[in-house]
Design a protein around this motif. Structure first.
Motif, mmCIF file in Angstrom:
data_model
loop_
_atom_site.group_PDB
_atom_site.id
_atom_site.type_symbol
_atom_site.label_atom_id
_atom_site.label_comp_id
_atom_site.label_asym_id
_atom_site.label_seq_id
_atom_site.Cartn_x
_atom_site.Cartn_y
_atom_site.Cartn_z
ATOM 1 N N LEU A 376 2.349 -10.823 -21.132
ATOM 2 C CA LEU A 376 2.263 -10.913 -19.685
ATOM 3 C C LEU A 376 2.727 -9.609 -19.070
ATOM 4 C CD1 LEU A 376 3.784 -14.460 -19.043
ATOM 5 C CD2 LEU A 376 1.382 -13.847 -19.237
ATOM 6 N N SER A 377 2.126 -9.242 -17.937
ATOM 7 C CA SER A 377 2.588 -8.075 -17.202
ATOM 8 C C SER A 377 3.567 -8.543 -16.138
ATOM 9 C CB SER A 377 1.409 -7.358 -16.547
ATOM 10 O OG SER A 377 0.853 -8.183 -15.545
ATOM 11 N N ASN A 378 4.093 -7.603 -15.370
ATOM 12 C CA ASN A 378 5.054 -8.008 -14.344
ATOM 13 C C ASN A 378 4.367 -8.645 -13.132
ATOM 14 O OD1 ASN A 378 3.933 -5.839 -13.033
ATOM 15 N ND2 ASN A 378 5.860 -4.805 -12.584
ATOM 16 N N THR A 379 3.040 -8.918 -13.247
ATOM 17 C CA THR A 379 2.372 -9.632 -12.162
ATOM 18 C C THR A 379 2.906 -11.059 -12.030
ATOM 19 O OG1 THR A 379 0.598 -10.254 -13.696
ATOM 20 C CG2 THR A 379 0.242 -8.313 -12.329
ATOM 21 N N ALA A 380 3.608 -11.542 -13.074
ATOM 22 C CA ALA A 380 4.191 -12.884 -12.980
ATOM 23 C C ALA A 380 5.316 -12.921 -11.950
ATOM 24 C CB ALA A 380 4.713 -13.324 -14.337
ATOM 25 N N THR A 381 5.976 -11.785 -11.721
ATOM 26 C CA THR A 381 7.058 -11.733 -10.733
ATOM 27 C C THR A 381 6.810 -10.681 -9.661
ATOM 28 O OG1 THR A 381 8.307 -10.112 -12.036
ATOM 29 C CG2 THR A 381 8.739 -12.445 -12.476
ATOM 30 N N ASN A 382 5.899 -9.732 -9.930
ATOM 31 C CA ASN A 382 5.571 -8.629 -9.009
ATOM 32 C C ASN A 382 6.748 -7.680 -8.774
ATOM 33 O OD1 ASN A 382 2.908 -9.658 -8.548
ATOM 34 N ND2 ASN A 382 3.790 -11.153 -7.147
ATOM 35 N N SER A 525 12.523 -13.485 1.344
ATOM 36 C CA SER A 525 11.809 -12.231 1.085
ATOM 37 C C SER A 525 11.199 -12.295 -0.308
ATOM 38 C CB SER A 525 12.783 -11.047 1.190
ATOM 39 O OG SER A 525 12.109 -9.829 1.086
ATOM 40 N N TYR A 526 9.933 -11.908 -0.424
ATOM 41 C CA TYR A 526 9.190 -12.095 -1.663
ATOM 42 C C TYR A 526 8.384 -10.848 -2.009
ATOM 43 C CZ TYR A 526 10.174 -16.737 0.158
ATOM 44 O OH TYR A 526 10.810 -17.825 0.705
ATOM 45 N N TYR A 527 8.256 -10.601 -3.317
ATOM 46 C CA TYR A 527 7.376 -9.533 -3.781
ATOM 47 C C TYR A 527 5.929 -9.995 -3.694
ATOM 48 C CZ TYR A 527 11.049 -6.519 -5.724
ATOM 49 O OH TYR A 527 12.110 -5.667 -5.871
ATOM 50 N N VAL A 528 5.043 -9.070 -3.382
ATOM 51 C CA VAL A 528 3.612 -9.359 -3.243
ATOM 52 C C VAL A 528 2.842 -8.630 -4.338
ATOM 53 C CG1 VAL A 528 1.598 -9.005 -1.773
ATOM 54 C CG2 VAL A 528 3.734 -9.800 -0.776
ATOM 55 N N SER A 529 1.886 -9.304 -4.912
ATOM 56 C CA SER A 529 1.073 -8.695 -5.968
ATOM 57 C C SER A 529 0.242 -7.543 -5.426
ATOM 58 C CB SER A 529 0.141 -9.747 -6.577
ATOM 59 O OG SER A 529 -0.824 -9.137 -7.410
ATOM 60 N N PRO A 530 0.171 -6.426 -6.166
ATOM 61 C CA PRO A 530 -0.689 -5.314 -5.725
ATOM 62 C C PRO A 530 -2.168 -5.680 -5.723
ATOM 63 C CG PRO A 530 0.196 -4.908 -7.924
ATOM 64 C CD PRO A 530 0.916 -6.112 -7.392
ATOM 65 N N GLN A 531 -2.539 -6.798 -6.363
ATOM 66 C CA GLN A 531 -3.934 -7.249 -6.332
ATOM 67 C C GLN A 531 -4.368 -7.628 -4.920
ATOM 68 O OE1 GLN A 531 -3.953 -10.466 -9.154
ATOM 69 N NE2 GLN A 531 -4.270 -9.123 -10.902
ATOM 70 N N SER A 536 1.777 -1.342 -4.256
ATOM 71 C CA SER A 536 1.256 -0.933 -5.553
ATOM 72 C C SER A 536 2.150 -1.503 -6.649
ATOM 73 C CB SER A 536 1.222 0.596 -5.658
ATOM 74 O OG SER A 536 2.546 1.122 -5.588
ATOM 75 N N SER A 537 1.746 -1.312 -7.900
ATOM 76 C CA SER A 537 2.557 -1.800 -9.015
ATOM 77 C C SER A 537 3.922 -1.131 -9.034
ATOM 78 C CB SER A 537 1.822 -1.552 -10.341
ATOM 79 O OG SER A 537 0.610 -2.268 -10.378
ATOM 80 N N ALA A 538 3.950 0.155 -8.710
ATOM 81 C CA ALA A 538 5.213 0.897 -8.734
ATOM 82 C C ALA A 538 6.072 0.592 -7.508
ATOM 83 C CB ALA A 538 4.943 2.396 -8.823
ATOM 84 N N THR A 539 5.436 0.430 -6.358
ATOM 85 C CA THR A 539 6.175 0.158 -5.120
ATOM 86 C C THR A 539 5.536 -1.042 -4.411
ATOM 87 O OG1 THR A 539 4.800 1.765 -3.931
ATOM 88 C CG2 THR A 539 6.913 2.550 -4.808
ATOM 89 N N PRO A 540 5.773 -2.249 -4.905
ATOM 90 C CA PRO A 540 5.156 -3.424 -4.303
ATOM 91 C C PRO A 540 5.736 -3.729 -2.929
ATOM 92 C CG PRO A 540 6.754 -4.094 -5.949
ATOM 93 C CD PRO A 540 6.647 -2.599 -6.043
ATOM 94 N N PHE A 541 4.914 -4.399 -2.133
ATOM 95 C CA PHE A 541 5.382 -4.843 -0.820
ATOM 96 C C PHE A 541 6.344 -6.011 -1.011
ATOM 97 C CE2 PHE A 541 5.063 -7.861 2.697
ATOM 98 C CZ PHE A 541 5.311 -7.055 3.794
ATOM 99 N N LYS A 542 7.457 -5.992 -0.305
ATOM 100 C CA LYS A 542 8.404 -7.096 -0.320
ATOM 101 C C LYS A 542 8.753 -7.424 1.118
ATOM 102 C CE LYS A 542 12.742 -8.760 -2.317
ATOM 103 N NZ LYS A 542 13.964 -8.415 -3.099
ATOM 104 N N GLY A 543 8.592 -8.676 1.499
ATOM 105 C CA GLY A 543 8.874 -9.057 2.867
ATOM 106 C C GLY A 543 8.766 -10.550 3.054
#
Length: 624
Positions: A376-382, A525-531, A536-543
């Protein structure tokens, strides 16, 4: 000049005039015919040993600016691409609703939070409880209809690709046919000129569908390529096939592997064998086909990911219970977690510090019940700072311990299944202190409405709690917006919006659950998938959820506005070039009438010469 020569000269002038008059008539009658290019005669002076003896017609000339024509073809592809994108994005904007109206996702979300705020003040009111449940249902239905609208646009794109392929194949066949017909002409007669007009029309049709490059040889034969270099037409035409797959859903996606792909692919087959996947090779980069492919496989997939992310965040934020592990003093420091009730998609998270490098790492273990899921990639937690591993729990805790030891044992981490009630997992560092576990927790989806926890499965996935399950066929999050609904048990008993315990029964006026729901929806506050196209994967949106919702609806509005601006600009450029081409190639009725008058005068002059010669011959004959 003798009388016979004068007569011959006048006769040749009359023949040339008749041919020119026929062309003027043709030009005028075809003034409204799309693609018709104005024709003119090519004439040459004939001479004898004593000088000029008349005029002959050497061919028919098409008044065409080839350079501008090539520019028109290029801009036709660009304008078709931009217009297709703009039209689809305007429709998508309509699905999201007019900003400021009460028919938008944001309005439905705000209506839910307002209902919850009212319920927090009057938690004993049956009406307030029902209003909150109804507001949640309205938001879920809004997500359902938005997802349906997005998939309808994807289905339209799929259908448009099929229609475009049929049109492209017809255009390519016609171009090849006309190429072969031109081999039997001299290249400059009226028949050839008419065929060239027809071929140009089919080339223009093809350029609306894809970006093309046209090469013409000295025999008036054309070879058509895509701008990426794939040959489409020569003396024979290639054929494009498209295997449309029918129903389009959030879970259908194109893949270069035919055994996996659930959407149609474009395959070009060359006349003498061999084929190429036009999508996998990105051979079509502009025109209507390229735009519809981008809409179907990228733009609208991203739009679906945005609302799926919102639906998943709402469902999991209200039903997921995070329980810290029990810390046992070391050495080595260790934590024990009770994983009873951990479901497919639920998580275990812990952090540890490598004291030799003073580096702290976070590990997330995701329960998977399908061994074929793999890494699994970190897309499971973003979370970009998170290492994520899928752990198969189907073999019991002993198997889980074995898997973890194999994955992480080399880092100085130890895992065990201590005796005791439930499914216990012990996580510890090494006795020497090189690896120190700093924290551990489990995230488990609550299923009960009144089990003593403020968490509740307010939003469910087709009637079952949302856990974020991951299987070989994909993530539960994909398409969740199409399936999300309010828990039927809450619809039947809205009091559970407040009552979270029955033994003892939640006291009157207790707003613990309402305050929890409201806090999770408005302050969490939650991380959002770059999809989703945000971050982005390196700097995901969190809000917050509302912040994310506003981000993607604003982004869609800006995309629609930009697409319209681009389409308008492209159409202006195309119109300007088309007018420039028409100025030289189109029929101007005033010019044709002026030319007609000149031809009539020339015709009269030649006729008078012939009449004069006749009179002179008659005089000679009478004098003999």
């Amino acid at each position: 000049m003798g009388l016979t020569q004068a007569l011959a000269t006048a006769m040749s002038g009359l023949r040339a005039n008749q041919a020119a008059l026929a062309l003027v008539a043709s030009n005028v009658s075809n003034i409204e015919t799309p693609g018709y290019v104005r024709k003119s005669l090519n004439q040459a002076q004939t001479t004898t040993g004593t000088g000029s003896s008349g005029v002959i017609v050497t061919g028919v000339n098409r008044e065409l600016n080839v350079y501008v024509q090539k520019q028109v073809l290029t801009e036709t592809s660009g304008a078709s691409y931009a217009t297709t994108m703009s039209n689809a994005l305007q429709r998508l904007q309509g699905i999201y609703g007019d900003p400021g109206s009460n028919t938008t996702l944001e309005a439905a979300f705000n209506a839910l939070t307002a209902a919850l705020q009212a319920l927090s003040v009057t938690s004993d009111s049956p009406a307030a409880r029902s209003t909150a449940v109804n507001a949640a249902q309205s938001l879920a239905q809004m997500l359902n209809s938005t997802s349906a609208g997005i998939q309808s646009l994807r289905a339209d794109a799929e259908s448009a690709i099929k229609s475009s392929v049929d049109a492209a194949n017809n255009a390519m066949r016609q171009i090849a046919t006309i190429n072969n017909q031109l081999l039997g002409t001299t290249g400059d007669d009226a028949a050839a000129a008419s065929l060239l007009d027809q071929r140009d029309q089919y080339i223009t049709q093809l350029s609306q569908l894809m970006d093309i490059r046209v090469l013409t040889n000295e025999r008036n034969q054309v070879t058509v390529f895509t701008n990426s270099g794939v040959q489409l037409v020569g003396s024979e035409a290639s054929t494009i096939s498209f295997d449309a797959q029918g129903t389009v859903t959030p879970n259908t996606a194109w893949n270069s592997d035919p055994s996996i792909s659930t959407l149609g692919t474009l395959t070009l087959t060359f006349p003498h064998g061999g084929d190429i996947d036009l999508i996998a090779t990105r051979s079509i980069r502009s025109g209507a086909i390229a735009a519809n492919l981008e809409l179907r496989d990228e733009t609208l997939v991203q739009a679906q990911a945005q609302i799926d992310q919102l639906a998943a965040a709402m469902a999991s934020a209200l039903s997921d219970k995070v329980t810290p592990g029990t810390k046992d003093d070391g050495p080595p420091a260790n934590f024990t977690l009770d994983l009873t009730g951990l479901q497919n998609g639920n998580k275990v998270q812990f952090s540890y510090t490598d004291t030799t490098t003073n580096t702290t790492r976070t590990i997330t273990l995701v329960r998977v019940d399908d061994p074929s899921v793999g890494a699994l990639s970190n897309t499971a937690t973003n979370d970009p700072n998170d290492e994520v591993f899928g752990i198969d729990f189907s073999g019991g805790m002993a198997s889980v311990v074995s898997q973890l030891t194999g994955l992480l044992g080399s880092r100085g981490l130890s895992f065990a299944n201590p005796a005791g009630p439930g499914d216990l997992l012990n996580i510890s560092g090494d006795a020497g202190g090189a690896t120190v576990v700093g924290s551990a927790s489990s995230t488990i989806t609550i299923r009960d409405l009144a089990g003593g926890d403020p968490q509740l499965p307010l939003f469910v996935d087709n009637g079952v709690p949302y856990t974020g399950a991951i299987t070989a066929t994909g993530s539960q999050q994909t398409g969740l917006a199409a399936r999300i609904s309010v828990n039927n048990l809450l619809l039947a008993d809205p009091s559970r919006m407040v009552i979270y315990n029955t033994t003892p029964t939640t006291q009157a006026g207790d707003t613990t659950r309402v305050d929890f729901i409201l806090s999770q929806l408005t302050q969490g506050s939650y991380y959002v998938s770059p999809q989703t196209g945000i971050g982005s994967s390196a700097t995901p949106f969190k809000g917050t959820m509302l912040g994310f919702l506003q981000q993607f609806t604003t982004m869609q509005g800006q995309a629609a506005a930009s697409a319209k601006q681009l389409a308008d600009g492209q159409n202006v450029v195309l119109s300007t070039l088309q007018n420039k081409l028409n100025a030289t190639s189109g029929v101007n009725i005033d010019e044709e009438m002026a030319h007609l008058l000149a031809l009539q005068n020339a015709y009269s002059a030649n006729a008078r010469v012939m009449s004069t010669v006749k009179d002179m011959f008659d005089s000679l004959l009478r004098s003999m």
